[in-house]
Write a protein that holds these residues in place. Structure first.
Motif, PDB file in Angstrom:
ATOM      1  N   LYS A 115       0.822  -1.223   0.000  1.00 44.45           N
ATOM      2  CA  LYS A 115       0.000   0.000   0.000  1.00 44.45           C
ATOM      3  C   LYS A 115       0.849   1.264   0.000  1.00 44.45           C
ATOM      4  O   LYS A 115       0.462   2.265  -0.601  1.00 44.45           O
ATOM      5  CB  LYS A 115      -0.983  -0.006   1.169  1.00 44.45           C
ATOM      6  N   GLU A 129      -2.881   6.342   6.638  1.00 44.24           N
ATOM      7  CA  GLU A 129      -3.351   5.002   6.255  1.00 44.24           C
ATOM      8  C   GLU A 129      -2.893   3.958   7.270  1.00 44.24           C
ATOM      9  O   GLU A 129      -3.590   2.988   7.525  1.00 44.24           O
ATOM     10  CB  GLU A 129      -2.861   4.643   4.849  1.00 44.24           C
ATOM     11  N   HIS A 130      -1.730   4.163   7.866  1.00 41.44           N
ATOM     12  CA  HIS A 130      -1.249   3.232   8.890  1.00 41.44           C
ATOM     13  C   HIS A 130      -2.041   3.370  10.191  1.00 41.44           C
ATOM     14  O   HIS A 130      -2.194   2.402  10.928  1.00 41.44           O
ATOM     15  CB  HIS A 130       0.253   3.427   9.136  1.00 41.44           C
ATOM     16  N   ALA A 179      -7.084   2.894   8.711  1.00 39.81           N
ATOM     17  CA  ALA A 179      -7.158   2.142   7.464  1.00 39.81           C
ATOM     18  C   ALA A 179      -8.390   2.525   6.654  1.00 39.81           C
ATOM     19  O   ALA A 179      -9.424   2.905   7.210  1.00 39.81           O
ATOM     20  CB  ALA A 179      -7.181   0.647   7.776  1.00 39.81           C
ATOM     21  N   THR A 180      -8.283   2.393   5.326  1.00 38.78           N
ATOM     22  CA  THR A 180      -9.376   2.804   4.434  1.00 38.78           C
ATOM     23  C   THR A 180      -9.828   1.708   3.476  1.00 38.78           C
ATOM     24  O   THR A 180     -10.523   1.989   2.505  1.00 38.78           O
ATOM     25  CB  THR A 180      -8.979   4.051   3.618  1.00 38.78           C
ATOM     26  N   ALA A 225      -9.878   0.801  -1.762  1.00 35.56           N
ATOM     27  CA  ALA A 225      -9.351   1.663  -0.692  1.00 35.56           C
ATOM     28  C   ALA A 225      -9.631   3.110  -1.069  1.00 35.56           C
ATOM     29  O   ALA A 225      -9.582   3.475  -2.248  1.00 35.56           O
ATOM     30  CB  ALA A 225      -7.854   1.434  -0.501  1.00 35.56           C
ATOM     31  N   PRO A 246      -8.001   6.141   0.464  1.00 36.78           N
ATOM     32  CA  PRO A 246      -7.104   6.913   1.325  1.00 36.78           C
ATOM     33  C   PRO A 246      -7.265   8.418   1.122  1.00 36.78           C
ATOM     34  O   PRO A 246      -7.622   8.889   0.043  1.00 36.78           O
ATOM     35  CB  PRO A 246      -5.713   6.454   0.889  1.00 36.78           C
ATOM     36  N   PHE A 291      -4.449  -4.060   1.964  1.00 38.31           N
ATOM     37  CA  PHE A 291      -4.777  -2.887   2.771  1.00 38.31           C
ATOM     38  C   PHE A 291      -5.542  -3.418   3.976  1.00 38.31           C
ATOM     39  O   PHE A 291      -6.189  -4.463   3.896  1.00 38.31           O
ATOM     40  CB  PHE A 291      -5.706  -1.916   2.005  1.00 38.31           C
ATOM     41  N   ILE A 292      -5.519  -2.699   5.069  1.00 40.16           N
ATOM     42  CA  ILE A 292      -6.299  -3.067   6.249  1.00 40.16           C
ATOM     43  C   ILE A 292      -7.722  -2.528   6.067  1.00 40.16           C
ATOM     44  O   ILE A 292      -7.918  -1.425   5.571  1.00 40.16           O
ATOM     45  CB  ILE A 292      -5.660  -2.519   7.543  1.00 40.16           C
ATOM     46  N   GLU A 293      -8.694  -3.316   6.479  1.00 36.33           N
ATOM     47  CA  GLU A 293     -10.090  -2.913   6.365  1.00 36.33           C
ATOM     48  C   GLU A 293     -10.392  -1.749   7.298  1.00 36.33           C
ATOM     49  O   GLU A 293      -9.945  -1.720   8.452  1.00 36.33           O
ATOM     50  CB  GLU A 293     -11.016  -4.083   6.698  1.00 36.33           C
TER      51      GLU A 293
END
Length: 154
Positions: free
Chosen positions: A20, A49-50, A53-54, A64, A66, A89-91
């Protein structure tokens, strides 16, 4: 109007990235070059984003969206990338649930209320599998821009 935020010069099709941060870096560089972001945007969006998350799961593919604070935005716009390969990517709302994302909408919005309106339009789009399928079929940025404008202008 939301469709006015779509510009073919801010679209990357078949973006090759392995994570990402690479996706966000490439997209931020493009929108910075096109005058939408300050030079602080890339670092800010990667850090955000870290923290927040998007990633969004949909029936058809994960997406995503972001974005970061408006202080890093010069002009309103949307960067769009269709990734060559899915990237983790994280949800959104999760700490560690990983989604394999295929489409990224990088938002450059200078007012919170405008961002909310944009997100509502995008969520409607994301709930339509046929439209998502059509987006992924696009292989030219000008045609993708036209398609997205038609979807988001309604």
């Amino acid at each position: 109007m939301v469709d006015e935020l779509i510009n073919e010069s801010n679209i990357l099709i078949n973006l090759k990235a392995s994570n990402k941060d690479e996706v966000l870096s490439e997209m931020s560089d493009l929108l910075f070059k096109n005058g939408f972001f300050k030079d602080t945007y890339k670092k800010a969006v990667i850090e955000r984003e870290h923290e927040f998350a998007t990633g969004l799961p949909t029936n058809y593919c994960s997406i995503a969206i972001p974005h970061t604070d408006s202080e890093h935005v010069i002009d309103n716009g949307i960067g769009i990338a269709i990734l060559a390969n899915e990237v983790p990517f994280i949800e959104m709302g999760s700490i560690n649930k990983v989604l394999q994302v295929k489409i990224v909408f990088l938002l450059a919005i200078d007012k919170a209320e405008a961002q909310l309106s944009l997100l509502q339009k995008l969520m409607e789009l994301f709930q339509n599998d046929i439209k998502l399928k059509n987006i992924l079929k696009m292989n030219e940025s000008n045609k993708l821009a036209e398609l997205l404008k038609s979807y988001l202008s309604k």
